[in-house]
Scaffold this motif. Sequence first.
Motif, short mmCIF file in Angstrom:
data_model
loop_
_atom_site.label_atom_id
_atom_site.label_comp_id
_atom_site.label_asym_id
_atom_site.label_seq_id
_atom_site.Cartn_x
_atom_site.Cartn_y
_atom_site.Cartn_z
N GLU A 449 0.84 -1.19 0.00
CA GLU A 449 0.00 0.00 0.00
C GLU A 449 0.88 1.24 0.00
O GLU A 449 1.87 1.32 0.73
N THR A 450 0.48 2.19 -0.81
CA THR A 450 1.24 3.45 -0.89
C THR A 450 0.77 4.39 0.21
O THR A 450 -0.42 4.70 0.30
N PRO A 451 1.68 4.85 1.09
CA PRO A 451 1.26 5.79 2.15
C PRO A 451 0.76 7.10 1.55
O PRO A 451 1.19 7.52 0.48
N GLU A 452 -0.15 7.73 2.30
CA GLU A 452 -0.69 9.02 1.86
C GLU A 452 0.01 10.16 2.61
O GLU A 452 0.45 10.01 3.75
N ARG A 453 0.06 11.25 1.93
CA ARG A 453 0.68 12.45 2.54
C ARG A 453 -0.26 13.01 3.60
O ARG A 453 -1.45 13.22 3.34
N PRO A 454 0.22 13.28 4.83
CA PRO A 454 -0.66 13.83 5.89
C PRO A 454 -1.13 15.23 5.51
O PRO A 454 -0.34 16.08 5.10
N GLY A 455 -2.43 15.46 5.65
CA GLY A 455 -2.97 16.77 5.31
C GLY A 455 -2.70 17.82 6.39
O GLY A 455 -2.69 17.53 7.59
N GLY A 456 -2.50 19.05 5.94
CA GLY A 456 -2.27 20.16 6.86
C GLY A 456 -0.93 20.14 7.54
O GLY A 456 -0.76 20.81 8.57
N TYR A 457 0.00 19.36 7.03
CA TYR A 457 1.31 19.29 7.68
C TYR A 457 2.37 19.83 6.72
O TYR A 457 2.45 19.42 5.56
N ALA A 458 3.19 20.76 7.18
CA ALA A 458 4.30 21.33 6.41
C ALA A 458 5.59 20.86 7.06
O ALA A 458 5.89 21.25 8.21
N HIS A 459 6.31 20.03 6.36
CA HIS A 459 7.52 19.43 6.94
C HIS A 459 8.67 20.44 6.91
O HIS A 459 8.84 21.19 5.96
N GLU A 460 9.44 20.40 7.97
CA GLU A 460 10.65 21.22 8.07
C GLU A 460 11.81 20.29 8.41
O GLU A 460 11.72 19.47 9.32
N TYR A 461 12.88 20.44 7.68
CA TYR A 461 14.07 19.63 7.92
C TYR A 461 14.81 20.17 9.14
O TYR A 461 15.10 21.37 9.22
N GLY A 462 15.15 19.28 10.03
CA GLY A 462 15.84 19.68 11.25
C GLY A 462 17.33 19.53 11.19
O GLY A 462 17.97 19.33 12.24
N PHE A 463 17.91 19.59 9.99
CA PHE A 463 19.35 19.44 9.87
C PHE A 463 19.81 20.24 8.66
O PHE A 463 19.03 20.73 7.84
#
Length: 513
Positions: A449-463
């Motif tokens: 199964e292909t995972p779905e992108r979480p809605g309303g979430y903006a990812h930020e890289y911590g490195f």
Amino acid sequence: MADNDVSQLSASQQQALEQFTAVTAQETKDAIPLLRRSQWNVELAIAKLFDGEAADPVVEAAERAAAPAAARPQIPPPSPLPTPGPSLGAGSRNRVTISPAPRIVPQPTAVSRRPSLLISLLLFPFSLVWRLSNSFASLFYTLFPFLARFRTATSPPSRTQTTRRSQNPRDTAARFIRLFEEEYGTDTGLEFFEGGYAQALDLAKNELRFLLVVLQSDEHDDTASFNRETLINPEVVEFIKTQNIILWAGSVQDSEAYQVSAGLGCTKFPFAALISRAPSSTSNSQGMSVVSRIVGPTPPQTLVLKLTTAITTHSEALERIRATRAVHEAGRAILEQQNSAYELSLARDREITRARREAAERRAREEEFARAKAEEKVLLAKNRIAWRQWRATTIPKEEPVGKDTARVSIRLRNGKRVTRRFNGGASMEEVYAFVECLEYLDESATDEETPERPGGYAHEYGFKLVSPMPRQVYELRSEKDGSERTVKDCLWPTASLVVEVDDGEDNEEGEDN
């Protein structure tokens, strides 16, 4: 003596005895019989002590029937306080002659209006006759001045004598004092009340003092001699100061003094009246009575003797009133202290309750905030994992060796080093995503199964990806124009990078990159 034993009294009787002795300072042996005759009523016993005790045949018969005559001690009723002065007969005669003292408030004089011309013409003959008669009478008394003495000595003042302009009571009193000092000097020692008669009467009533009212007529022949020989006599002045008497004086030429003379029944001048609280003045709503009248010219010794007799006769009544008032004031003060202590206790309890409520509300807010933060942290971690799983499915496979590929060596946070080839046209975000989702790359290949992108979430890289020598940080976007940076711009043809974690970024458990 057994009847006066405190140990044989009940608890309520002992409490009544303590209250009675605390107020009256009576001895126990004298207080117990009086309380027993008053049915252990403290207020009734205090009233009997100060006002005198009348014989009650019913109570006496009940007491005689309850105990044998030999066992009953003979306790006389409390006698009145001894007072120096005249005999009982003289005091009784003085009590009979007292009369209520009226409280007189000056009424404003009516403003006369000019009659019409027709009425003036009709009344002109009568007005002319009246003026001629007055002129003839004035000329007659001027030629024969001894006749005016008989007219003013026996007749009360008339309205025609009040020729001064009407003023308010305070201004009228100030004018009388000013004229008196101009005539007899400012060092007489007399302290006249600077106000109206009604104010002086109220002051004497409230402070339980004697009020001496002096009424004079400027046209009377004995006015000057009475003031000079009697009123300002040092013996009279010292007596007024010693007895703390309120002195109010006025001339019947003024409206207020004229009304006072009519209310006090003044028929001869000079006139003085001593006013005080008298117990027999039940018909007077104000409770003030004229206890002594001094009419006509009076030597200073006689004036002092009459005032002393009246004051001695009625001082006992004032002392009883003062004692009763002191008891009431003491009770009121105790009640006010109790109310104040009760209100203070209530305020203290309200403050404690308010502090507790605020502390509970503060703890509830802190707990709610901590719970919200924990839930937010859990949700953030969950969304971050879901995003990594989804992003791992979007990362393309490693590029084969070619002229547009860049070989990048990356040392991870756990010390391991990985090498991967990236297309030169790929953005730097692909490199960051590769590092972020490294642990999920193998899982994404096996998941059905292909995972779905979480809605309303903006990812930020911590490195950050940093080149160690020379040190250079490779950002996702250009600092000049904000455009996306590509692998060819930064890492081509080869590059060696180190992953540096930003300050404040928590290391997640189970992370191996």
